[in-house]
Design an enzyme around this catalytic site. Structure first.
Site, PDB file in Angstrom:
ATOM      1  N   ARG A  16     -21.718 -14.208  57.550  1.00 52.58           N
ATOM      2  CA  ARG A  16     -21.923 -15.649  57.455  1.00 52.58           C
ATOM      3  C   ARG A  16     -20.778 -16.423  58.097  1.00 52.58           C
ATOM      4  NH1 ARG A  16     -26.117 -15.817  53.725  1.00 52.58           N
ATOM      5  NH2 ARG A  16     -26.235 -17.704  52.547  1.00 52.58           N
TER       6      ARG A  16
ATOM      7  N   ARG B 229     -26.232 -26.441  51.245  1.00 51.99           N
ATOM      8  CA  ARG B 229     -26.290 -25.110  51.890  1.00 51.99           C
ATOM      9  C   ARG B 229     -26.551 -25.252  53.388  1.00 51.99           C
ATOM     10  NH1 ARG B 229     -30.853 -22.905  48.518  1.00 51.99           N
ATOM     11  NH2 ARG B 229     -30.977 -21.262  50.062  1.00 51.99           N
TER      12      ARG B 229
ATOM     13  N   ARG C 248     -35.264 -20.383  42.434  1.00 48.74           N
ATOM     14  CA  ARG C 248     -33.817 -20.210  42.474  1.00 48.74           C
ATOM     15  C   ARG C 248     -33.111 -21.498  42.088  1.00 48.74           C
ATOM     16  NH1 ARG C 248     -32.469 -17.221  48.075  1.00 48.74           N
ATOM     17  NH2 ARG C 248     -30.753 -18.722  48.015  1.00 48.74           N
TER      18      ARG C 248
ATOM     19  N   ARG D 232     -40.588 -22.347  47.286  1.00 46.47           N
ATOM     20  CA  ARG D 232     -40.323 -20.899  47.186  1.00 46.47           C
ATOM     21  C   ARG D 232     -40.308 -20.413  45.737  1.00 46.47           C
ATOM     22  NH1 ARG D 232     -35.166 -18.341  49.983  1.00 46.47           N
ATOM     23  NH2 ARG D 232     -34.039 -19.879  48.762  1.00 46.47           N
TER      24      ARG D 232
ATOM     25  N   LYS E 293     -35.362 -15.319  56.604  1.00 49.65           N
ATOM     26  CA  LYS E 293     -34.644 -14.044  56.757  1.00 49.65           C
ATOM     27  C   LYS E 293     -35.158 -13.012  55.758  1.00 49.65           C
ATOM     28  CE  LYS E 293     -30.626 -16.016  55.888  1.00 49.65           C
ATOM     29  NZ  LYS E 293     -31.070 -17.421  55.686  1.00 49.65           N
TER      30      LYS E 293
END
Ligand code: AP5
Ligand code: MG
Length: 220
Positions: free
Chosen positions: A90, A173, A162, A129, A15
């Site tokens: 969400r 998640r 992160r 990431r 996203k």
């Protein structure tokens, strides 16, 4: 007419990556709810303190907090012509609130780009990431490496991993996504706004598909 585009998809679906490219191409502001929370956490604001425990646990921040935060952001002048919403809504409650908010601006959601990706790919993407400190620009050690290791190509700030990309938090998640966010697929399908995008392709191929969809509905 303002253009509000929603990016929907699991953690790691891409996203943020796609929102960044759409922003560069169309100039619409990129509103990442996760990035706003992380910025507030870094600056130890009241909002950051409220959100911290939920984010670290891989849980959603309560609806009321997320809704208030987005309302404030969308009321800013740069969103007057629309925005790319990444990470909000969400839950169906958030989606209802967004509809009401936009109606107050005499507007509505233009389309929902639903990026689908296989679960094992999500985990691989999140474990590699790296994100920039200044604005949250997104990289991947293999699939989208920065020109200089550890440095953001766009603003030169340092890259970091992160806190919630730890394997156990990622699994949580993804679980929360299936429980609380997946109902939005039906919600927007019933409104005729959902456009499915195959997220198992390369970043460029996904973006080509997205731009075709946006062109077809007159967003250019
Ligand atoms: P948020 O920051 O929104 O995280 P998320 O939804 O879990 O999504 P991610 O940012 O992890 O994934 P992404 O889809 O943006 O993927 P990316 O482009 O980075 O939310 C974080 C937390 O904040 C939540 O857990 C919650 O606590 C809270 N929160 C936020 N919004 C909320 C709300 N509305 N209500 C309540 N709580 C809220 O890509 C991932 C990696 O893959 C990158 O390394 C990228 O380079 C790479 N990549 C991308 N595309 C490709 C591709 N096609 N091929 C190969 N690699 C790719
Ligand atoms: Mg993101």
């Amino acid at each position: 007419m303002a253009r509000y585009i929603i990016l929907l998809g699991a953690p790691g679906a891409g996203k943020g990556t796609q929102a960044q490219i759409i922003h560069e191409k169309l100039g619409l502001p990129h509103i990442s709810s996760g990035e706003i929370f992380r910025e507030n956490l870094k600056n130890q604001t009241e909002l950051g303190t409220l959100a911290e425990g939920y984010i670290k646990a891989g849980q959603l921040v309560p609806d009321e907090i997320a809704i208030k935060m987005i309302k404030e952001r969308l009321s800013q002048p740069d969103c007057a012509y629309g925005a790319i919403l990444d990470g909000f809504p969400r839950t169906t409650h958030q989606a209802d609130a967004l509809g009401q908010m936009l109606a107050e601006f005499n507007s509505s959601v233009e389309c929902v780009l639903y990026i689908t990706v296989d679960d094992q790919v999500l985990i691989e993407r999140l474990s590699g990431r790296w994100v920039c400190r200044a604005e949250g620009h997104v990289y991947h050690v293999i699939y989208n490496p920065p020109k200089q290791p550890g440095i953001c190509d766009i603003d030169g700030s340092a890259l970091y991993q992160r806190d919630d990309d730890k394997p156990e938090t990622v699994r949580q998640r993804i679980k929360v996504y299936y429980q609380q966010t997946q109902p939005l697929i039906d919600y927007y399908q019933q409104k005729g706004l959902l456009r499915e995008i195959d997220g198992n392709q390369s970043i460029d191929e996904i973006n080509e598909d997205i731009m075709k969809v946006l062109e077809r509905i007159g967003v250019q």
